[in-house]
Design a protein around this motif. Structure first.
Motif, PDB file in Angstrom:
ATOM      1  N   UNK A 115      18.980  81.759  13.187  1.00 38.11           N
ATOM      2  CA  UNK A 115      19.048  81.959  14.630  1.00 38.11           C
ATOM      3  C   UNK A 115      18.104  81.027  15.382  1.00 38.11           C
ATOM      4  N   UNK A 116      18.616  80.422  16.454  1.00 37.67           N
ATOM      5  CA  UNK A 116      17.808  79.587  17.353  1.00 37.67           C
ATOM      6  C   UNK A 116      17.844  80.201  18.741  1.00 37.67           C
ATOM      7  N   UNK A 117      16.732  80.055  19.452  1.00 37.30           N
ATOM      8  CA  UNK A 117      16.645  80.543  20.820  1.00 37.30           C
ATOM      9  C   UNK A 117      16.620  79.341  21.764  1.00 37.30           C
ATOM     10  N   UNK A 118      17.379  79.428  22.849  1.00 36.27           N
ATOM     11  CA  UNK A 118      17.534  78.336  23.810  1.00 36.27           C
ATOM     12  C   UNK A 118      16.825  78.678  25.119  1.00 36.27           C
ATOM     13  N   UNK A 119      16.179  77.653  25.714  1.00 39.26           N
ATOM     14  CA  UNK A 119      15.573  77.800  27.029  1.00 39.26           C
ATOM     15  C   UNK A 119      15.735  76.509  27.812  1.00 39.26           C
ATOM     16  N   UNK A 120      15.800  76.635  29.139  1.00 41.74           N
ATOM     17  CA  UNK A 120      16.034  75.466  29.993  1.00 41.74           C
ATOM     18  C   UNK A 120      15.360  75.674  31.348  1.00 41.74           C
ATOM     19  N   UNK A 121      14.912  74.578  31.942  1.00 35.73           N
ATOM     20  CA  UNK A 121      14.453  74.589  33.332  1.00 35.73           C
ATOM     21  C   UNK A 121      14.814  73.236  33.945  1.00 35.73           C
ATOM     22  N   UNK A 122      15.203  73.265  35.206  1.00 36.48           N
ATOM     23  CA  UNK A 122      15.664  72.065  35.892  1.00 36.48           C
ATOM     24  C   UNK A 122      15.198  72.116  37.343  1.00 36.48           C
ATOM     25  N   UNK A 123      14.609  71.030  37.817  1.00 37.34           N
ATOM     26  CA  UNK A 123      14.156  70.945  39.207  1.00 37.34           C
ATOM     27  C   UNK A 123      15.354  71.220  40.126  1.00 37.34           C
ATOM     28  N   UNK A 124      15.158  72.066  41.099  1.00 36.97           N
ATOM     29  CA  UNK A 124      16.241  72.544  41.966  1.00 36.97           C
ATOM     30  C   UNK A 124      17.038  71.406  42.614  1.00 36.97           C
ATOM     31  N   UNK A 125      16.374  70.339  42.981  1.00 35.52           N
ATOM     32  CA  UNK A 125      17.033  69.181  43.589  1.00 35.52           C
ATOM     33  C   UNK A 125      18.152  68.623  42.704  1.00 35.52           C
ATOM     34  N   UNK A 126      18.092  68.891  41.407  1.00 32.04           N
ATOM     35  CA  UNK A 126      19.056  68.336  40.459  1.00 32.04           C
ATOM     36  C   UNK A 126      20.068  69.366  39.966  1.00 32.04           C
ATOM     37  N   UNK A 127      20.061  70.566  40.535  1.00 33.96           N
ATOM     38  CA  UNK A 127      21.065  71.564  40.185  1.00 33.96           C
ATOM     39  C   UNK A 127      22.439  71.059  40.632  1.00 33.96           C
ATOM     40  N   UNK A 128      23.455  71.373  39.853  1.00 38.09           N
ATOM     41  CA  UNK A 128      24.835  71.057  40.215  1.00 38.09           C
ATOM     42  C   UNK A 128      25.261  69.627  39.947  1.00 38.09           C
ATOM     43  N   UNK A 129      24.419  68.833  39.294  1.00 42.95           N
ATOM     44  CA  UNK A 129      24.747  67.424  39.026  1.00 42.95           C
ATOM     45  C   UNK A 129      25.155  67.162  37.573  1.00 42.95           C
ATOM     46  N   UNK A 130      25.243  68.219  36.773  1.00 39.11           N
ATOM     47  CA  UNK A 130      25.666  68.064  35.383  1.00 39.11           C
ATOM     48  C   UNK A 130      24.532  67.988  34.373  1.00 39.11           C
ATOM     49  N   UNK A 131      23.292  67.936  34.848  1.00 41.98           N
ATOM     50  CA  UNK A 131      22.164  67.853  33.910  1.00 41.98           C
ATOM     51  C   UNK A 131      21.987  69.141  33.113  1.00 41.98           C
ATOM     52  N   UNK A 132      22.193  70.283  33.741  1.00 39.29           N
ATOM     53  CA  UNK A 132      22.079  71.552  33.022  1.00 39.29           C
ATOM     54  C   UNK A 132      23.094  71.638  31.899  1.00 39.29           C
ATOM     55  N   UNK A 133      24.319  71.232  32.190  1.00 41.94           N
ATOM     56  CA  UNK A 133      25.362  71.213  31.161  1.00 41.94           C
ATOM     57  C   UNK A 133      24.992  70.244  30.047  1.00 41.94           C
ATOM     58  N   UNK A 134      24.553  69.044  30.419  1.00 42.96           N
ATOM     59  CA  UNK A 134      24.206  68.031  29.418  1.00 42.96           C
ATOM     60  C   UNK A 134      23.039  68.484  28.547  1.00 42.96           C
ATOM     61  N   UNK A 135      22.009  69.072  29.158  1.00 45.11           N
ATOM     62  CA  UNK A 135      20.865  69.568  28.383  1.00 45.11           C
ATOM     63  C   UNK A 135      21.286  70.699  27.432  1.00 45.11           C
ATOM     64  N   UNK A 136      22.123  71.597  27.926  1.00 43.16           N
ATOM     65  CA  UNK A 136      22.585  72.708  27.083  1.00 43.16           C
ATOM     66  C   UNK A 136      23.405  72.191  25.912  1.00 43.16           C
ATOM     67  N   UNK A 137      24.350  71.287  26.186  1.00 49.66           N
ATOM     68  CA  UNK A 137      25.159  70.707  25.105  1.00 49.66           C
ATOM     69  C   UNK A 137      24.288  69.971  24.090  1.00 49.66           C
ATOM     70  N   UNK A 138      23.270  69.267  24.565  1.00 48.61           N
ATOM     71  CA  UNK A 138      22.371  68.538  23.672  1.00 48.61           C
ATOM     72  C   UNK A 138      21.647  69.505  22.740  1.00 48.61           C
ATOM     73  N   UNK A 139      21.171  70.615  23.301  1.00 49.19           N
ATOM     74  CA  UNK A 139      20.469  71.593  22.475  1.00 49.19           C
ATOM     75  C   UNK A 139      21.405  72.275  21.486  1.00 49.19           C
TER      76      UNK A 139
END
Length: 183
Positions: free
Chosen positions: A98-122
């Motif tokens: 089992x692995x646990x995932x965590x993420x944080x992203x500066x609000x200015x960059x929400x909705x630009x695909x970085x959250x998806x890209x970071x999640x997929x990378x992890x």
């Protein structure tokens, strides 16, 4: 673990996802504190951070040297704007899958695909490390994050109605989600 990927965000700007290194310690700490100030959906508040820049540097070095854990930074230009990682739930055999995932992203960059890209990378790093599943907790009011996780195949497996006690809004329900990497 080592990770690196170049990408173009939805606004046309270039970004880099890469494993953190010691020299990123101060910038990573600043982003951690900023993101934990900008939203009430994360685990802690900036004044609860127990790390200094040197400790953050050591943390990033350990993750980069690890065979089964990673901390990936999102950079736009030379600026760190987000981070995500996977941690082993434990070293004992019964939980070593089992692995646990965590993420944080500066609000200015929400909705630009970085959250998806970071999640997929992890998720990819978790697969590469041999984990059978990735787990996360998400505040039930964080509709955007829940949608992202569901889009990537995470499923709910439980809830805790008093999972967080927010300074601003009182109790927050947590949704427990998991992604099966073997299916």
């Amino acid at each position: 673990m080592q990770y690196r990927k170049n990408l173009i965000m939805k606004n046309g700007q270039a970004a880099i996802l890469r494993s953190g290194v010691a020299s990123d310690g101060q910038a990573a700490l600043e982003v951690f504190n900023l993101t934990h100030e900008e939203t009430d959906f994360l685990l802690s508040y900036p004044d609860e951070s127990s790390m200094d820049a040197e400790q953050e540097s050591e943390f990033l070095e350990r993750k980069t040297a690890s065979a089964n854990e990673v901390e990936i930074l999102a950079l736009v230009g030379n600026q760190v704007v987000g981070m995500a990682g996977i941690d082993a739930v434990g070293a004992c055999h019964k939980v070593s899958h089992r692995a646990e995932f965590g993420i944080c992203l500066v609000k200015e960059y929400w909705g630009l695909g970085l959250g998806t890209a970071l999640t997929k990378a992890c998720v990819q790093c978790a697969k590469d490390a041999g984990y059978a599943q990735v787990e996360l907790d998400v505040v039930a009011d964080n509709v955007s994050a829940i949608h992202l996780y569901q889009k990537l195949g995470f499923v709910e497996y439980g809830r805790n109605p008093k999972g967080f006690c927010s300074r601003m809004s009182g109790y927050q329900e947590l949704i427990y989600m998991r992604l099966d990497l073997e299916g």
